[in-house]
Scaffold this active site. Structure first.
Site, PDB file in Angstrom:
ATOM      1  N   LYS A 140    -132.392  -4.862  15.111  1.00 57.44           N
ATOM      2  CA  LYS A 140    -132.163  -4.863  16.567  1.00 57.44           C
ATOM      3  C   LYS A 140    -132.356  -6.258  17.152  1.00 57.44           C
ATOM      4  CE  LYS A 140    -133.012   0.007  17.069  1.00 57.44           C
ATOM      5  NZ  LYS A 140    -134.065   0.873  16.589  1.00 57.44           N
ATOM      6  N   TYR A 150    -124.009   1.163  14.285  1.00 61.58           N
ATOM      7  CA  TYR A 150    -125.474   1.001  14.421  1.00 61.58           C
ATOM      8  C   TYR A 150    -126.173   1.281  13.082  1.00 61.58           C
ATOM      9  CZ  TYR A 150    -130.220   2.604  15.628  1.00 61.58           C
ATOM     10  OH  TYR A 150    -131.582   2.805  15.652  1.00 61.58           O
ATOM     11  N   SER A 157    -134.928  -1.036  12.019  1.00 57.74           N
ATOM     12  CA  SER A 157    -134.973  -1.565  13.391  1.00 57.74           C
ATOM     13  C   SER A 157    -135.128  -3.075  13.493  1.00 57.74           C
ATOM     14  CB  SER A 157    -136.111  -0.906  14.165  1.00 57.74           C
ATOM     15  OG  SER A 157    -135.707   0.365  14.582  1.00 57.74           O
ATOM     16  N   VAL A 196    -138.472   0.955   9.976  1.00 61.35           N
ATOM     17  CA  VAL A 196    -139.035   2.039   9.163  1.00 61.35           C
ATOM     18  C   VAL A 196    -138.790   1.851   7.662  1.00 61.35           C
ATOM     19  CG1 VAL A 196    -139.161   3.895  10.898  1.00 61.35           C
ATOM     20  CG2 VAL A 196    -137.037   3.537   9.633  1.00 61.35           C
ATOM     21  N   TYR A 246    -143.017  -0.888  19.368  1.00 55.88           N
ATOM     22  CA  TYR A 246    -142.915   0.378  20.108  1.00 55.88           C
ATOM     23  C   TYR A 246    -144.178   0.643  20.914  1.00 55.88           C
ATOM     24  CZ  TYR A 246    -139.248   0.467  16.742  1.00 55.88           C
ATOM     25  OH  TYR A 246    -138.188   0.103  15.992  1.00 55.88           O
TER      26      TYR A 246
HETATM   27  O1  DON Z   1    -132.312   4.630  14.008  1.00 60.15           O
HETATM   28  C1  DON Z   1    -133.263   4.857  13.256  1.00 60.15           C
HETATM   29  O2  DON Z   1    -134.009   5.825  13.433  1.00 60.15           O
HETATM   30  C2  DON Z   1    -133.502   3.918  12.103  1.00 60.15           C
HETATM   31  N1  DON Z   1    -132.267   3.495  11.550  1.00 60.15           N
HETATM   32  C3  DON Z   1    -134.285   2.738  12.547  1.00 60.15           C
HETATM   33  C4  DON Z   1    -135.586   3.110  13.223  1.00 60.15           C
HETATM   34  C5  DON Z   1    -136.679   2.148  12.969  1.00 60.15           C
HETATM   35  O3  DON Z   1    -136.635   1.328  12.098  1.00 60.15           O
HETATM   36  C6  DON Z   1    -137.895   2.295  13.781  1.00 60.15           C
HETATM   37  N2  DON Z   1    -138.868   1.332  13.324  1.00 60.15           N
HETATM   38  N3  DON Z   1    -139.965   1.154  13.173  1.00 60.15           N
END
Ligand code: DON
Length: 352
Positions: A90, A211, A87, A281, A263
């Site tokens: 983003k 994405y 993320s 993540v 978040y």
């Molecule tokens: O879309 C997803 O679920 C992952 N590629 C990225 C989510 C993420 O990194 C949330 N972060 N803390």
């Protein structure tokens, strides 16, 4: 003689009188201590397993790079280990979308409010006339991808990311990408909901691939600190003078990182750490101490909200002592502060 040039200030990572960071030798001590305390938290976290490939990462890693606008970087621990941005990317999606499409278009597709929900939530999308709360959650990122496609290819984004992170070795981690593509039913559901609401006009599978590829770009804490320092410097690379984005774009990105970057943990993080930060993540944290420094952190064991558990602890430990907190207060001393004492003092002062 001007303060900035006097010998007594030589060792400091000086920006100006207002944004003075800690002396280098003292900073190193503070970070070392923070690393030791943060390592003690690792056992309380877990690596992400919903993307199976991330479940194989060694949770005990921890690294940080502090990259001041002026002065030398400080790097410690696993600062050059590669991990996928997830993320954190983003923020890059947002920068590119704002530069390419403008503020009006971007915020017609996504909001600018914290969600108070998990990063992969789809609850808000089930309400008529709603759009993703903000661009830093999965639904917001997917909506932005719909704007970027087909104007840009993944290769264009990769090139931009390598440049803004000053890291030509950033590549698509094909294994993590394939792993996420096999298990991304929630993101697929989000994309279909966005399509049903007319927010996503592009093909769902193309958007998902675009994405997920961005999320699977491999970075290091060092690379994130290079991106962070450009944001701290309002969009300009201090070394080359090259502008990567307008100062307005940089300001929007930093504001959203502060209010939405962690978040449903964003409010607590803002109070405890006070540095605009975006998590992923994969264990990455991109932090921006405005007008002072960019910071990259890597610590793959996550808390229940999906944020690096040791990374957050480390940032909390160093934030005030290194003068990185947005609301830096020289009088603040967390260790001796007792809320009851403070209240007693205030009550006494006001005779209440
Ligand atoms: O879309 C997803 O679920 C992952 N590629 C990225 C989510 C993420 O990194 C949330 N972060 N803390």
């Amino acid at each position: 003689m001007d303060d900035m040039n006097s010998n007594s200030h030589k060792e400091e990572l000086v920006i100006d009188k207002q944004y003075k960071l800690q002396e280098r030798s003292k900073a190193i001590e503070i970070i070392k201590r923070g690393m030791d305390l943060a390592r003690e938290e690792i056992h309380k976290g877990k690596v992400a397993t919903y993307i199976p490939e991330l479940g194989k990462v060694d949770p005990h890693q921890l690294g940080i790079v502090i990259n001041p606008i002026r002065g030398e970087k400080i790097s410690m621990g696993d600062y050059d280990v590669r991990f996928t941005m997830q993320s954190v990317c983003k923020v890059i999606m947002l920068i590119v979308a704002l530069e390419l499409c403008g503020r009006k278009e971007v915020f017609s597709k996504v909001g600018m409010e914290p969600s108070g929900e998990a990063f992969d939530s789809l609850v808000e999308l089930d309400v008529s006339n709603s759009k993703p709360y903000n661009p830093l959650i999965n639904s917001g990122g997917l909506a932005l991808c719909g704007l970027l496609l087909p104007e840009l290819s993944f290769q264009d984004i990769l090139r931009f990311t390598r440049n803004i992170c000053s890291d030509p070795e950033i590549v698509l981690d094909e294994v993590v990408y394939q792993s996420e593509m096999k298990t991304c039913s929630r993101n697929r559901s989000i994309a279909f909901l966005l399509q049903s609401k007319g927010i996503l006009k592009k093909d769902v599978e193309d958007t998902l691939r675009f994405y997920t590829k961005m999320c699977s770009m491999s970075a290091t804490a060092d690379a994130l600190s290079n991106l962070g320092v450009i944001l701290a410097n309002d969009g300009v690379c201090g070394e080359t003078g090259k502008r990567f984005m307008s100062s307005r774009t940089a300001r929007i990105a930093k504001t959203l990182m502060l209010t939405c970057g962690m978040y449903n943990g964003s409010g607590t993080f803002a109070i405890k750490v006070g540095i605009p930060t975006k998590s992923g993540v994969g264990g990455g944290l991109l932090s921006v101490s405005d007008k002072r420094a960019g910071i990259g952190v890597f610590g793959p064991a996550l808390d229940t909200q999906g944020n690096s558990i040791a990374g957050c602890k480390l940032l909390r430990e160093i934030s005030n002592d290194l003068r990185l907190n947005l609301f830096y207060d020289p009088e603040w001393n967390r260790e001796t502060e007792d809320e009851n004492d403070v209240l007693k003092t205030i009550r006494a002062a006001h005779a209440i």
